[in-house]
Motif scaffolding. Structure first.
Motif, PDB file in Angstrom:
ATOM      1  N   ILE A 275       0.843  -1.205   0.000  1.00 36.89           N
ATOM      2  CA  ILE A 275       0.000   0.000   0.000  1.00 36.89           C
ATOM      3  C   ILE A 275       0.872   1.248   0.000  1.00 36.89           C
ATOM      4  O   ILE A 275       0.625   2.209  -0.743  1.00 36.89           O
ATOM      5  CB  ILE A 275      -0.939  -0.008   1.222  1.00 36.89           C
ATOM      6  CG1 ILE A 275      -1.956  -1.142   1.109  1.00 36.89           C
ATOM      7  CG2 ILE A 275      -1.672   1.328   1.347  1.00 36.89           C
ATOM      8  CD1 ILE A 275      -2.829  -1.305   2.339  1.00 36.89           C
ATOM      9  N   LEU A 276       1.917   1.241   0.824  1.00 32.88           N
ATOM     10  CA  LEU A 276       2.794   2.409   0.916  1.00 32.88           C
ATOM     11  C   LEU A 276       3.571   2.647  -0.372  1.00 32.88           C
ATOM     12  O   LEU A 276       4.034   3.771  -0.618  1.00 32.88           O
ATOM     13  CB  LEU A 276       3.770   2.231   2.081  1.00 32.88           C
ATOM     14  CG  LEU A 276       3.146   2.151   3.478  1.00 32.88           C
ATOM     15  CD1 LEU A 276       4.233   1.983   4.535  1.00 32.88           C
ATOM     16  CD2 LEU A 276       2.301   3.387   3.781  1.00 32.88           C
ATOM     17  N   LYS A 277       3.722   1.599  -1.185  1.00 31.38           N
ATOM     18  CA  LYS A 277       4.434   1.770  -2.451  1.00 31.38           C
ATOM     19  C   LYS A 277       3.691   2.694  -3.410  1.00 31.38           C
ATOM     20  O   LYS A 277       4.269   3.178  -4.381  1.00 31.38           O
ATOM     21  CB  LYS A 277       4.647   0.411  -3.125  1.00 31.38           C
ATOM     22  CG  LYS A 277       5.701  -0.452  -2.462  1.00 31.38           C
ATOM     23  CD  LYS A 277       7.066   0.175  -2.576  1.00 31.38           C
ATOM     24  CE  LYS A 277       8.130  -0.690  -1.933  1.00 31.38           C
ATOM     25  NZ  LYS A 277       9.467  -0.068  -2.020  1.00 31.38           N
ATOM     26  N   GLY A 278       2.417   2.937  -3.154  1.00 26.99           N
ATOM     27  CA  GLY A 278       1.648   3.821  -4.015  1.00 26.99           C
ATOM     28  C   GLY A 278       1.904   5.295  -3.766  1.00 26.99           C
ATOM     29  O   GLY A 278       1.426   6.141  -4.528  1.00 26.99           O
ATOM     30  N   PHE A 279       2.645   5.608  -2.699  1.00 29.21           N
ATOM     31  CA  PHE A 279       2.982   7.000  -2.418  1.00 29.21           C
ATOM     32  C   PHE A 279       4.265   7.387  -3.159  1.00 29.21           C
ATOM     33  O   PHE A 279       5.133   6.539  -3.388  1.00 29.21           O
ATOM     34  CB  PHE A 279       3.180   7.212  -0.916  1.00 29.21           C
ATOM     35  CG  PHE A 279       1.912   7.131  -0.119  1.00 29.21           C
ATOM     36  CD1 PHE A 279       1.114   8.249   0.042  1.00 29.21           C
ATOM     37  CD2 PHE A 279       1.515   5.941   0.460  1.00 29.21           C
ATOM     38  CE1 PHE A 279      -0.059   8.181   0.781  1.00 29.21           C
ATOM     39  CE2 PHE A 279       0.346   5.857   1.195  1.00 29.21           C
ATOM     40  CZ  PHE A 279      -0.450   6.980   1.351  1.00 29.21           C
ATOM     41  N   ALA A 281       8.027   8.859  -3.840  1.00 28.76           N
ATOM     42  CA  ALA A 281       9.250   8.745  -3.045  1.00 28.76           C
ATOM     43  C   ALA A 281       9.442  10.001  -2.202  1.00 28.76           C
ATOM     44  O   ALA A 281       9.120  11.117  -2.632  1.00 28.76           O
ATOM     45  CB  ALA A 281      10.451   8.526  -3.958  1.00 28.76           C
ATOM     46  N   TYR A 282       9.955   9.794  -0.998  1.00 28.20           N
ATOM     47  CA  TYR A 282      10.184  10.930  -0.103  1.00 28.20           C
ATOM     48  C   TYR A 282      11.308  11.788  -0.675  1.00 28.20           C
ATOM     49  O   TYR A 282      12.343  11.267  -1.110  1.00 28.20           O
ATOM     50  CB  TYR A 282      10.554  10.430   1.287  1.00 28.20           C
ATOM     51  CG  TYR A 282      10.389  11.459   2.376  1.00 28.20           C
ATOM     52  CD1 TYR A 282       9.129  11.805   2.837  1.00 28.20           C
ATOM     53  CD2 TYR A 282      11.492  12.086   2.939  1.00 28.20           C
ATOM     54  CE1 TYR A 282       8.963  12.744   3.838  1.00 28.20           C
ATOM     55  CE2 TYR A 282      11.349  13.029   3.939  1.00 28.20           C
ATOM     56  CZ  TYR A 282      10.074  13.355   4.381  1.00 28.20           C
ATOM     57  OH  TYR A 282       9.916  14.293   5.364  1.00 28.20           O
ATOM     58  N   PRO A 283      11.146  13.099  -0.713  1.00 25.30           N
ATOM     59  CA  PRO A 283      12.160  13.961  -1.345  1.00 25.30           C
ATOM     60  C   PRO A 283      13.481  13.933  -0.588  1.00 25.30           C
ATOM     61  O   PRO A 283      13.517  13.795   0.638  1.00 25.30           O
ATOM     62  CB  PRO A 283      11.509  15.346  -1.300  1.00 25.30           C
ATOM     63  CG  PRO A 283      10.535  15.286  -0.172  1.00 25.30           C
ATOM     64  CD  PRO A 283      10.021  13.882  -0.165  1.00 25.30           C
ATOM     65  N   SER A 284      14.555  14.073  -1.336  1.00 23.03           N
ATOM     66  CA  SER A 284      15.881  14.116  -0.725  1.00 23.03           C
ATOM     67  C   SER A 284      16.114  15.475  -0.063  1.00 23.03           C
ATOM     68  O   SER A 284      15.402  16.452  -0.327  1.00 23.03           O
ATOM     69  CB  SER A 284      16.955  13.867  -1.782  1.00 23.03           C
ATOM     70  OG  SER A 284      16.929  14.897  -2.764  1.00 23.03           O
ATOM     71  N   LYS A 285      17.120  15.507   0.780  1.00 25.64           N
ATOM     72  CA  LYS A 285      17.424  16.757   1.478  1.00 25.64           C
ATOM     73  C   LYS A 285      17.863  17.840   0.498  1.00 25.64           C
ATOM     74  O   LYS A 285      17.535  19.023   0.666  1.00 25.64           O
ATOM     75  CB  LYS A 285      18.521  16.512   2.517  1.00 25.64           C
ATOM     76  CG  LYS A 285      18.806  17.725   3.386  1.00 25.64           C
ATOM     77  CD  LYS A 285      19.828  17.401   4.464  1.00 25.64           C
ATOM     78  CE  LYS A 285      20.099  18.624   5.342  1.00 25.64           C
ATOM     79  NZ  LYS A 285      21.091  18.320   6.405  1.00 25.64           N
ATOM     80  N   LEU A 316       6.668  19.251   0.859  1.00 21.73           N
ATOM     81  CA  LEU A 316       7.013  18.965  -0.531  1.00 21.73           C
ATOM     82  C   LEU A 316       6.546  17.577  -0.942  1.00 21.73           C
ATOM     83  O   LEU A 316       6.067  17.369  -2.062  1.00 21.73           O
ATOM     84  CB  LEU A 316       8.524  19.092  -0.718  1.00 21.73           C
ATOM     85  CG  LEU A 316       9.064  18.839  -2.134  1.00 21.73           C
ATOM     86  CD1 LEU A 316       8.478  19.845  -3.112  1.00 21.73           C
ATOM     87  CD2 LEU A 316      10.589  18.904  -2.140  1.00 21.73           C
ATOM     88  N   TRP A 317       6.650  16.616  -0.020  1.00 18.53           N
ATOM     89  CA  TRP A 317       6.222  15.246  -0.311  1.00 18.53           C
ATOM     90  C   TRP A 317       4.711  15.178  -0.529  1.00 18.53           C
ATOM     91  O   TRP A 317       4.232  14.554  -1.474  1.00 18.53           O
ATOM     92  CB  TRP A 317       6.642  14.345   0.850  1.00 18.53           C
ATOM     93  CG  TRP A 317       6.271  12.902   0.684  1.00 18.53           C
ATOM     94  CD1 TRP A 317       6.515  12.110  -0.393  1.00 18.53           C
ATOM     95  CD2 TRP A 317       5.590  12.084   1.641  1.00 18.53           C
ATOM     96  NE1 TRP A 317       6.034  10.838  -0.185  1.00 18.53           N
ATOM     97  CE2 TRP A 317       5.461  10.797   1.069  1.00 18.53           C
ATOM     98  CE3 TRP A 317       5.089  12.304   2.919  1.00 18.53           C
ATOM     99  CZ2 TRP A 317       4.846   9.741   1.733  1.00 18.53           C
ATOM    100  CZ3 TRP A 317       4.485  11.252   3.587  1.00 18.53           C
ATOM    101  CH2 TRP A 317       4.367   9.992   2.995  1.00 18.53           C
ATOM    102  N   ILE A 318       3.943  15.844   0.325  1.00 13.76           N
ATOM    103  CA  ILE A 318       2.483  15.807   0.207  1.00 13.76           C
ATOM    104  C   ILE A 318       2.022  16.494  -1.075  1.00 13.76           C
ATOM    105  O   ILE A 318       1.049  16.070  -1.708  1.00 13.76           O
ATOM    106  CB  ILE A 318       1.834  16.444   1.450  1.00 13.76           C
ATOM    107  CG1 ILE A 318       2.103  15.576   2.684  1.00 13.76           C
ATOM    108  CG2 ILE A 318       0.333  16.633   1.252  1.00 13.76           C
ATOM    109  CD1 ILE A 318       1.547  16.142   3.971  1.00 13.76           C
TER     110      ILE A 318
END
Length: 376
Positions: A275-279, A281-285, A316-318
């Protein structure tokens, strides 16, 4: 003519009695519902055995040749393989290397060996930690291609779709399972195979897909075997049940109501990971700092505080979420709660099935018949 007809009738009766003698007593004089459930559980057992064999074969051997449903010439080289799995494997390998280094250090050093022409460096085989690391990396690499190999994705989707009949079984009182529990469990799995996996290539290329199918297969094999033995009047064992069969029934009963402590968390945890794979990728610093460049210029700060960077990362991720990600948000909270409810229900069922009393199978070989009398 009358004698011939009478002889034929006697012959038919004799033939039927001979056939009837070979039919197990549990199959005689049963309701249509029982015969249907026997056929359904037999089919379910065969299908999940087939799927488990496909997955295990894929994890143990190289992918099969391209087929109509698997056009990839070499799924092992699929560029969409989850990079995070390799990172996790590398971290695990480094940890194992640190644990085993005192034992393997003497074998991993390069020794100076004199020769006629000077110094010759002799290398040694890889250490045990390196071998474990390589094996895990290869296993996770193959697990990441489970969906696309040997039509496993299609087979899992079709086999799991057959489970839509189970809530109907509960509603029609063919089984004793609560309708709500049966419907919730089937709906969650159908959501996984029909939506969460099919709508995300990251989920399809995740090693958690393989672990999910293995957990599902093991749970279904135990459940179908137990139900089939119950329909055949083998569970719970009776006073006239052969001892070997009674012990087998006791083992299946114990596994049916004990293995879920491992299989359900593994299966639900794998589902949650998919399920989490559908989000996104978390942005890099670095990406966050670039997005904060204007903010830094305004406030005159070249190095923003850590809390501000963390807040900007989440923001930024949202902002990168699409409709598919937002549809997954409720399930992020529902899935752990559902697992707790299901585990609590199975724990109560375990007490009922393995506790002391008439008709229960007691672990350790103390089998009881339906009257509660202990077997000799």
């Amino acid at each position: 003519a009358h004698n011939a007809a009478h002889t034929a009738k006697n012959h038919a009766n004799t033939t039927w009695k001979t056939i009837d003698a070979y039919i197990p007593r549990a199959l005689k004089h049963r309701s249509k519902g029982d015969y249907y459930l026997m056929a359904y559980n037999t089919l379910n057992l065969a299908l999940w055995s087939f799927l488990a064999t496909l997955v295990i074969t894929h994890l143990r051997t190289k992918p099969a040749a391209p087929t109509l449903f698997d056009p990839s010439a070499n799924p092992q080289t699929n560029p969409e393989i989850d990079a995070s799995s390799h990172k996790a494997t590398a971290q695990l390998g480094a940890y194992l290397s640190s644990l085993l280094s005192p034992l393997t250090q003497p074998l991993s050093n390069l020794r100076a060996k004199p020769s006629m022409t000077g110094i010759h460096l002799e290398s040694h085989p890889p250490t045990w930690a390196a071998k474990i690391h390589a094996s895990l990396d290869e296993l996770i690499h193959r697990a990441s291609t489970t969906y696309s190999s040997r039509s496993i994705g299609l087979a899992a989707l079709l086999i799991q779709s057959l489970a839509v009949l189970e809530p109907a079984h509960a509603y029609l009182r063919l089984t004793r399972s609560p309708v709500s529990i049966a419907a919730a469990q089937v709906a969650s799995r159908l959501l996984i195979v029909w939506y969460f996996v099919e709508s995300s290539t990251d989920a399809q290329s995740s090693p958690f897909y393989a672990s999910m199918l293995l957990a599902w297969s093991a749970a279904e094999l135990l459940r179908s075997t137990y139900y089939l033995l119950s329909l055949l009047n083998v569970v719970p064992p009776r006073h006239d049940t052969p001892r070997a069969l009674a012990i087998y029934a006791n083992v299946i009963t114990t596994l049916r109501y004990t293995a879920f402590y491992l299989l359900y968390p593994v299966g639900a945890g794998s589902e949650y990971a998919l399920i989490l794979k559908g989000f996104p990728a978390y942005p890099s610093k670095q990406a966050v700092l670039r997005s904060m460049g204007e903010w830094g210029a305004v406030v005159g700060v070249s190095s923003p505080p850590a809390w501000r960077v963390a807040l900007a990362s989440v923001s930024l991720w949202i902002r990168e979420w699409g409709l598919g990600a937002w549809l997954r948000v409720p399930f992020v909270f529902v899935w752990p709660a559902s697992l707790f409810v299901l585990m609590s229900y199975m724990h109560k069922q375990r007490k009922s099935a393995l506790g002391k009393g008439p008709g229960r199978s007691i672990p350790g070989g103390k089998l009881r018949d339906v009257g509660g009398k202990k077997r000799a």
